[in-house]
Design a protein around this motif. Sequence first.
Motif, PDB file in Angstrom:
ATOM      1  N   PHE A  70       0.835  -1.200   0.000  1.00  0.00           N
ATOM      2  CA  PHE A  70       0.000   0.000   0.000  1.00  0.00           C
ATOM      3  C   PHE A  70       0.869   1.249   0.000  1.00  0.00           C
ATOM      4  CE2 PHE A  70      -1.939   3.405   2.517  1.00  0.00           C
ATOM      5  CZ  PHE A  70      -2.913   3.771   1.615  1.00  0.00           C
ATOM      6  N   TRP A  71       0.617   2.106  -0.973  1.00  0.00           N
ATOM      7  CA  TRP A  71       1.345   3.375  -1.090  1.00  0.00           C
ATOM      8  C   TRP A  71       0.388   4.501  -0.746  1.00  0.00           C
ATOM      9  CZ3 TRP A  71       1.902   6.201  -6.282  1.00  0.00           C
ATOM     10  CH2 TRP A  71       2.662   7.362  -6.142  1.00  0.00           C
ATOM     11  N   ASN A  72       0.785   5.400   0.139  1.00  0.00           N
ATOM     12  CA  ASN A  72      -0.088   6.497   0.554  1.00  0.00           C
ATOM     13  C   ASN A  72      -0.051   7.690  -0.395  1.00  0.00           C
ATOM     14  OD1 ASN A  72       2.403   7.577   1.181  1.00  0.00           O
ATOM     15  ND2 ASN A  72       1.857   8.200   3.259  1.00  0.00           N
ATOM     16  N   GLY A  73       0.676   7.587  -1.495  1.00  0.00           N
ATOM     17  CA  GLY A  73       0.682   8.660  -2.492  1.00  0.00           C
ATOM     18  C   GLY A  73       1.764   9.704  -2.294  1.00  0.00           C
ATOM     19  N   LYS A  74       2.524   9.600  -1.242  1.00  0.00           N
ATOM     20  CA  LYS A  74       3.585  10.591  -1.016  1.00  0.00           C
ATOM     21  C   LYS A  74       4.801  10.273  -1.877  1.00  0.00           C
ATOM     22  CE  LYS A  74       2.086  12.243   3.364  1.00  0.00           C
ATOM     23  NZ  LYS A  74       2.479  12.716   4.666  1.00  0.00           N
ATOM     24  N   ASN A  90       7.952   9.300  -3.717  1.00  0.00           N
ATOM     25  CA  ASN A  90       8.925   8.200  -3.675  1.00  0.00           C
ATOM     26  C   ASN A  90       8.499   6.977  -2.860  1.00  0.00           C
ATOM     27  OD1 ASN A  90      10.806   9.277  -5.428  1.00  0.00           O
ATOM     28  ND2 ASN A  90      11.838  10.412  -3.801  1.00  0.00           N
ATOM     29  N   GLY A  91       7.306   6.980  -2.311  1.00  0.00           N
ATOM     30  CA  GLY A  91       6.839   5.803  -1.599  1.00  0.00           C
ATOM     31  C   GLY A  91       6.697   4.615  -2.534  1.00  0.00           C
ATOM     32  N   ASN A  92       6.274   4.886  -3.761  1.00  0.00           N
ATOM     33  CA  ASN A  92       6.123   3.794  -4.742  1.00  0.00           C
ATOM     34  C   ASN A  92       7.489   3.219  -5.128  1.00  0.00           C
ATOM     35  OD1 ASN A  92       6.796   6.193  -6.054  1.00  0.00           O
ATOM     36  ND2 ASN A  92       5.791   5.575  -7.944  1.00  0.00           N
ATOM     37  N   ASN A  93       8.520   4.034  -5.135  1.00  0.00           N
ATOM     38  CA  ASN A  93       9.863   3.531  -5.458  1.00  0.00           C
ATOM     39  C   ASN A  93      10.317   2.511  -4.422  1.00  0.00           C
ATOM     40  OD1 ASN A  93       9.888   5.284  -7.626  1.00  0.00           O
ATOM     41  ND2 ASN A  93      11.077   6.841  -6.558  1.00  0.00           N
ATOM     42  N   PHE A  94      10.083   2.829  -3.171  1.00  0.00           N
ATOM     43  CA  PHE A  94      10.437   1.901  -2.097  1.00  0.00           C
ATOM     44  C   PHE A  94       9.662   0.595  -2.239  1.00  0.00           C
ATOM     45  CE2 PHE A  94       9.203   0.193   2.064  1.00  0.00           C
ATOM     46  CZ  PHE A  94      10.445  -0.205   2.522  1.00  0.00           C
ATOM     47  N   LEU A  95       8.355   0.716  -2.473  1.00  0.00           N
ATOM     48  CA  LEU A  95       7.518  -0.478  -2.566  1.00  0.00           C
ATOM     49  C   LEU A  95       7.815  -1.295  -3.823  1.00  0.00           C
ATOM     50  CD1 LEU A  95       4.173   0.949  -1.201  1.00  0.00           C
ATOM     51  CD2 LEU A  95       5.716  -0.653  -0.068  1.00  0.00           C
ATOM     52  N   ASP A  96       8.166  -0.621  -4.932  1.00  0.00           N
ATOM     53  CA  ASP A  96       8.559  -1.352  -6.140  1.00  0.00           C
ATOM     54  C   ASP A  96       9.800  -2.203  -5.859  1.00  0.00           C
ATOM     55  OD1 ASP A  96       6.529  -0.499  -7.828  1.00  0.00           O
ATOM     56  OD2 ASP A  96       7.659   1.253  -8.536  1.00  0.00           O
ATOM     57  N   ARG A  97      10.753  -1.625  -5.178  1.00  0.00           N
ATOM     58  CA  ARG A  97      11.984  -2.360  -4.847  1.00  0.00           C
ATOM     59  C   ARG A  97      11.682  -3.512  -3.884  1.00  0.00           C
ATOM     60  NH1 ARG A  97      16.085  -4.939  -5.920  1.00  0.00           N
ATOM     61  NH2 ARG A  97      17.945  -4.644  -4.668  1.00  0.00           N
ATOM     62  N   ASP A 124      -2.761 -11.913   3.038  1.00  0.00           N
ATOM     63  CA  ASP A 124      -2.197 -12.425   4.279  1.00  0.00           C
ATOM     64  C   ASP A 124      -1.413 -11.350   5.017  1.00  0.00           C
ATOM     65  OD1 ASP A 124      -2.972 -15.273   3.993  1.00  0.00           O
ATOM     66  OD2 ASP A 124      -1.748 -15.102   2.184  1.00  0.00           O
ATOM     67  N   LEU A 125      -0.954 -10.359   4.245  1.00  0.00           N
ATOM     68  CA  LEU A 125      -0.113  -9.311   4.814  1.00  0.00           C
ATOM     69  C   LEU A 125      -0.257  -8.049   3.987  1.00  0.00           C
ATOM     70  CD1 LEU A 125       2.250  -8.761   6.889  1.00  0.00           C
ATOM     71  CD2 LEU A 125       3.792  -9.388   5.056  1.00  0.00           C
ATOM     72  N   VAL A 126      -0.323  -6.904   4.653  1.00  0.00           N
ATOM     73  CA  VAL A 126      -0.334  -5.598   3.977  1.00  0.00           C
ATOM     74  C   VAL A 126       0.868  -4.821   4.480  1.00  0.00           C
ATOM     75  CG1 VAL A 126      -1.590  -3.443   3.596  1.00  0.00           C
ATOM     76  CG2 VAL A 126      -2.857  -5.580   3.800  1.00  0.00           C
ATOM     77  N   ILE A 127       1.656  -4.318   3.544  1.00  0.00           N
ATOM     78  CA  ILE A 127       2.833  -3.512   3.887  1.00  0.00           C
ATOM     79  C   ILE A 127       2.583  -2.112   3.339  1.00  0.00           C
ATOM     80  CG2 ILE A 127       5.312  -3.182   3.619  1.00  0.00           C
ATOM     81  CD1 ILE A 127       5.532  -6.221   3.208  1.00  0.00           C
ATOM     82  N   ALA A 128       2.675  -1.114   4.206  1.00  0.00           N
ATOM     83  CA  ALA A 128       2.434   0.275   3.795  1.00  0.00           C
ATOM     84  C   ALA A 128       3.718   1.067   3.853  1.00  0.00           C
ATOM     85  CB  ALA A 128       1.402   0.914   4.705  1.00  0.00           C
ATOM     86  N   SER A 129       3.847   2.024   2.921  1.00  0.00           N
ATOM     87  CA  SER A 129       5.002   2.921   2.903  1.00  0.00           C
ATOM     88  C   SER A 129       4.534   4.328   3.192  1.00  0.00           C
ATOM     89  CB  SER A 129       5.661   2.874   1.526  1.00  0.00           C
ATOM     90  OG  SER A 129       6.642   3.883   1.433  1.00  0.00           O
TER      91      SER A 129
END
Length: 132
Positions: free
Chosen positions: A65-69, A71-78, A124-129
């Motif tokens: 889950f990306w909150n839209g801030k 570079n959060g998507n960059n972290f989650l993509d990696r 099973d799991l949600v990871i948020a950035s």
Amino acid sequence: MKGQCWCIVICSLVVALVGAVSAGPIVAQEAQKWELVNPEGVAWVEPVKIAERVDSLEGKTVVLFWNGKHNGNNFLDRLAERLDAQVEGVRVLKSWEEPLNVPPGQNVAAQMIEAWQRVGIKPDLVIASQAD
């Protein structure tokens, strides 16, 4: 000069008397009841049940889950790349991409649950950035 001082004193007394007479008799007033209002608004925070620890991610569904801030998507993509490379059988879904397509907004939790039901998954799991 002496006459001016008396004139000021007499005028002050007249003004005080006129003010006292116009105010009327002193009547006991009812105690004022004040309602304190928080100018920032009220936020009701409901407790969240924390999920039990997962022993392994093999064969599990993980939602990122990306909150839209910024570079959060960059972290989650990696993170998605690392999970795919290191964990066998893991299914990684990004909340901002197909099939979920949940845009960041006010009631994100409700939007996420609705998207999960629409697609028919139970993560099973949600990871948020929370990146900035």
